[in-house]
Design an enzyme around this catalytic site. Sequence first.
Site, PDB file in Angstrom:
ATOM      1  N   GLU A  54       0.830  -1.215   0.000  1.00  0.00           N
ATOM      2  CA  GLU A  54       0.000   0.000   0.000  1.00  0.00           C
ATOM      3  C   GLU A  54       0.866   1.267   0.000  1.00  0.00           C
ATOM      4  O   GLU A  54       1.750   1.410   0.844  1.00  0.00           O
ATOM      5  CB  GLU A  54      -0.906  -0.027   1.247  1.00  0.00           C
ATOM      6  CG  GLU A  54      -1.959   1.072   1.245  1.00  0.00           C
ATOM      7  CD  GLU A  54      -2.920   0.974   2.430  1.00  0.00           C
ATOM      8  OE1 GLU A  54      -3.066  -0.106   3.032  1.00  0.00           O
ATOM      9  OE2 GLU A  54      -3.514   2.017   2.748  1.00  0.00           O
ATOM     10  N   HIS A 108      -2.270  10.396  -1.025  1.00  0.00           N
ATOM     11  CA  HIS A 108      -2.249   9.247  -1.934  1.00  0.00           C
ATOM     12  C   HIS A 108      -2.100   9.674  -3.386  1.00  0.00           C
ATOM     13  O   HIS A 108      -1.696   8.901  -4.232  1.00  0.00           O
ATOM     14  CB  HIS A 108      -3.562   8.465  -1.821  1.00  0.00           C
ATOM     15  CG  HIS A 108      -3.576   7.472  -0.701  1.00  0.00           C
ATOM     16  ND1 HIS A 108      -2.889   6.296  -0.757  1.00  0.00           N
ATOM     17  CD2 HIS A 108      -4.188   7.486   0.496  1.00  0.00           C
ATOM     18  CE1 HIS A 108      -3.079   5.617   0.362  1.00  0.00           C
ATOM     19  NE2 HIS A 108      -3.869   6.322   1.143  1.00  0.00           N
ATOM     20  N   LYS A 116      -7.133  -0.691  11.777  1.00  0.00           N
ATOM     21  CA  LYS A 116      -6.561  -1.159  10.513  1.00  0.00           C
ATOM     22  C   LYS A 116      -5.367  -0.284  10.155  1.00  0.00           C
ATOM     23  O   LYS A 116      -4.348  -0.777   9.672  1.00  0.00           O
ATOM     24  CB  LYS A 116      -7.620  -1.133   9.402  1.00  0.00           C
ATOM     25  CG  LYS A 116      -7.186  -1.797   8.096  1.00  0.00           C
ATOM     26  CD  LYS A 116      -6.447  -0.869   7.149  1.00  0.00           C
ATOM     27  CE  LYS A 116      -6.046  -1.578   5.858  1.00  0.00           C
ATOM     28  NZ  LYS A 116      -5.234  -0.708   4.981  1.00  0.00           N
ATOM     29  N   ASP A 159       4.267 -14.316  11.900  1.00  0.00           N
ATOM     30  CA  ASP A 159       2.917 -14.756  11.543  1.00  0.00           C
ATOM     31  C   ASP A 159       1.948 -13.594  11.746  1.00  0.00           C
ATOM     32  O   ASP A 159       1.519 -13.316  12.862  1.00  0.00           O
ATOM     33  CB  ASP A 159       2.566 -15.949  12.444  1.00  0.00           C
ATOM     34  CG  ASP A 159       1.214 -16.566  12.132  1.00  0.00           C
ATOM     35  OD1 ASP A 159       0.377 -15.892  11.509  1.00  0.00           O
ATOM     36  OD2 ASP A 159       1.008 -17.723  12.522  1.00  0.00           O
TER      37      ASP A 159
HETATM   38  P1  NAD Z   1       9.835 -22.973  16.944  1.00  0.00           P
HETATM   39  O1  NAD Z   1       9.208 -24.124  17.649  1.00  0.00           O
HETATM   40  O2  NAD Z   1      10.372 -23.193  15.583  1.00  0.00           O
HETATM   41  O3  NAD Z   1      11.007 -22.378  17.840  1.00  0.00           O
HETATM   42  C1  NAD Z   1      10.919 -22.316  19.231  1.00  0.00           C
HETATM   43  C2  NAD Z   1      11.930 -23.245  19.855  1.00  0.00           C
HETATM   44  O4  NAD Z   1      13.249 -22.750  19.644  1.00  0.00           O
HETATM   45  C3  NAD Z   1      11.773 -23.318  21.365  1.00  0.00           C
HETATM   46  O5  NAD Z   1      10.848 -24.317  21.683  1.00  0.00           O
HETATM   47  C4  NAD Z   1      13.196 -23.644  21.835  1.00  0.00           C
HETATM   48  O6  NAD Z   1      13.411 -25.027  21.918  1.00  0.00           O
HETATM   49  C5  NAD Z   1      14.095 -23.095  20.733  1.00  0.00           C
HETATM   50  N1  NAD Z   1      14.858 -21.873  21.145  1.00  0.00           N
HETATM   51  C6  NAD Z   1      16.186 -21.678  21.003  1.00  0.00           C
HETATM   52  N2  NAD Z   1      16.554 -20.473  21.473  1.00  0.00           N
HETATM   53  C7  NAD Z   1      15.447 -19.880  21.919  1.00  0.00           C
HETATM   54  C8  NAD Z   1      15.180 -18.596  22.503  1.00  0.00           C
HETATM   55  N3  NAD Z   1      16.143 -17.694  22.734  1.00  0.00           N
HETATM   56  N4  NAD Z   1      13.907 -18.289  22.807  1.00  0.00           N
HETATM   57  C9  NAD Z   1      12.912 -19.190  22.580  1.00  0.00           C
HETATM   58  N5  NAD Z   1      13.100 -20.410  22.052  1.00  0.00           N
HETATM   59  C10 NAD Z   1      14.359 -20.760  21.704  1.00  0.00           C
HETATM   60  O7  NAD Z   1       8.873 -21.711  16.824  1.00  0.00           O
HETATM   61  P2  NAD Z   1       7.574 -21.202  17.603  1.00  0.00           P
HETATM   62  O8  NAD Z   1       7.770 -19.769  17.845  1.00  0.00           O
HETATM   63  O9  NAD Z   1       7.247 -22.071  18.776  1.00  0.00           O
HETATM   64  O10 NAD Z   1       6.427 -21.386  16.482  1.00  0.00           O
HETATM   65  C11 NAD Z   1       6.161 -20.379  15.541  1.00  0.00           C
HETATM   66  C12 NAD Z   1       5.465 -20.963  14.295  1.00  0.00           C
HETATM   67  O11 NAD Z   1       4.274 -21.651  14.649  1.00  0.00           O
HETATM   68  C13 NAD Z   1       5.061 -19.891  13.345  1.00  0.00           C
HETATM   69  O12 NAD Z   1       5.552 -20.224  12.065  1.00  0.00           O
HETATM   70  C14 NAD Z   1       3.527 -19.955  13.337  1.00  0.00           C
HETATM   71  O13 NAD Z   1       3.006 -19.593  12.087  1.00  0.00           O
HETATM   72  C15 NAD Z   1       3.268 -21.371  13.662  1.00  0.00           C
HETATM   73  N6  NAD Z   1       1.944 -21.742  14.231  1.00  0.00           N
HETATM   74  C16 NAD Z   1       1.046 -20.812  14.676  1.00  0.00           C
HETATM   75  C17 NAD Z   1      -0.163 -21.197  15.258  1.00  0.00           C
HETATM   76  C18 NAD Z   1      -1.103 -20.146  15.802  1.00  0.00           C
HETATM   77  O14 NAD Z   1      -0.787 -18.968  15.751  1.00  0.00           O
HETATM   78  N7  NAD Z   1      -2.280 -20.476  16.340  1.00  0.00           N
HETATM   79  C19 NAD Z   1      -0.449 -22.541  15.408  1.00  0.00           C
HETATM   80  C20 NAD Z   1       0.478 -23.484  14.966  1.00  0.00           C
HETATM   81  C21 NAD Z   1       1.688 -23.085  14.383  1.00  0.00           C
END
Ligand code: NAD
Length: 407
Positions: free
Chosen positions: A61, A359, A245, A261
């Site tokens: 945008e 715009h 928004k 996300d």
């Molecule tokens: P992830 O599981 O890939 O990473 C987190 C892991 O990284 C931790 O569990 C830990 O073991 C490790 N880690 C290492 N250093 C760390 C630090 N300094 N801080 C925290 N963790 C550290 O990622 P996530 O954030 O758990 O998941 C994000 C993904 O899940 C996104 O892609 C999202 O789109 C997706 N997702 C979203 C939903 C929802 O929003 N409802 C549902 C399911 C999946």
Amino acid sequence: MHHTGLDRSALDAFNLDAGLTLEQADHMIENVAGLYALPVGIAQHFIVNGREVLVPMVIEEPSVVAGASYMAKLARATGGFVASTDAPEMIGQIQILDITDLPAARQRLLNHKTELLQEAAQFDPVLISRGGGPRDLEVRLIEESPIGPFLVLHLIYDVRDAMGANAVNTALERLSPRVEAISGGRVHLRILSNLADRRLARAATTIQLDQLAFGQFSAEEVRDGIIEAWAFAAADPYRATTHNKGIMNGVDAVVLATGNDWRAIEAGAHAYAAHSGRYTSLSTWGKDAAGNLTGRLEMPLAVGIIGGATRVHPGAQAALKLMGVTTAAELAEIIVSVGLAQNLAALRALATEGIQRGHMALHARQIAIAAGAIGDQIDQVADRMVQEQNIRVERAQEILLQLEKKN
Ligand code: NAD
């Protein structure tokens, strides 16, 4: 990039060609058929918690990057933005069905709280080593639902620098057998809540009164106009939706640039905007004793710098590097500041000359390009159409013909 006036070396951290390869994309989602590009703009003039920061924004945008940059510039006189975040605590939900005595089952789960939290602390040694992990456990009784009453267990989980969805969902799935055994019920859903209302980010700024005057508008007129515009959003959900928004124009662009996300952030923001029971503005505008304009934004911001696409996408890595953020909290503090700046840009335009004027120039350029203008012709044609307040493809073609005749 030439028009940002940025020193090229300041952008070295951000390789503008840094994109995803088809190979990488193929590992990210299913049935990959190609790649889809969007512009990356760099917002300038931001000072967040005393630190100068260039902010990459991915957005289709027009006017968003310019608006945020300009408001960040106005905020500089008072030091920019002061931002903070809560601990990165996410809420994971476990739905427990088929219980006859709900209060008794609830009490049993609460009696085992320490044990359940200790068990949950075993699942993710990496997260524990970074200082995260389970923090608390709550059990809610849903009195009424289409399938009757049931229990919901909330696991409060500190996810440190992650967004946390995977981390929380894994913990919930592994905790569920114990939850079933203790409650005597049947565990159904085990999933993160995107209403991350324990993980709020806040930004505040003060715009010095004298920064607000422009064109035929006095500083007081602009300030009061902004406060009146905000009051509309505070009182009316129809306006509040559009007001929020505008905030999300800024927020999402940085969320997207960093591979986070944005659906999760959107869902959380709008649910939080209704947490009083009535959907309202996420921001607040007013004036201080000296008559300066003051603004504040508070919203959930579950963003990570670890995990998800943030680690996979080279553009996301470059974006984090450009901003120099090393924790998820710092990233959230920048994002909430950009949201507040963006909100101000929209309110200021709406309360004065209206949104269309800003715009207009970009719109005129797009029309000029559509009419076949290239190179220098684009600005020449666009400028003429803006002057004439006649922005149409037919007019652009006429101007183009005249230009070509002259040459
Ligand atoms: P992830 O599981 O890939 O990473 C987190 C892991 O990284 C931790 O569990 C830990 O073991 C490790 N880690 C290492 N250093 C760390 C630090 N300094 N801080 C925290 N963790 C550290 O990622 P996530 O954030 O758990 O998941 C994000 C993904 O899940 C996104 O892609 C999202 O789109 C997706 N997702 C979203 C939903 C929802 O929003 N409802 C549902 C399911 C999946």
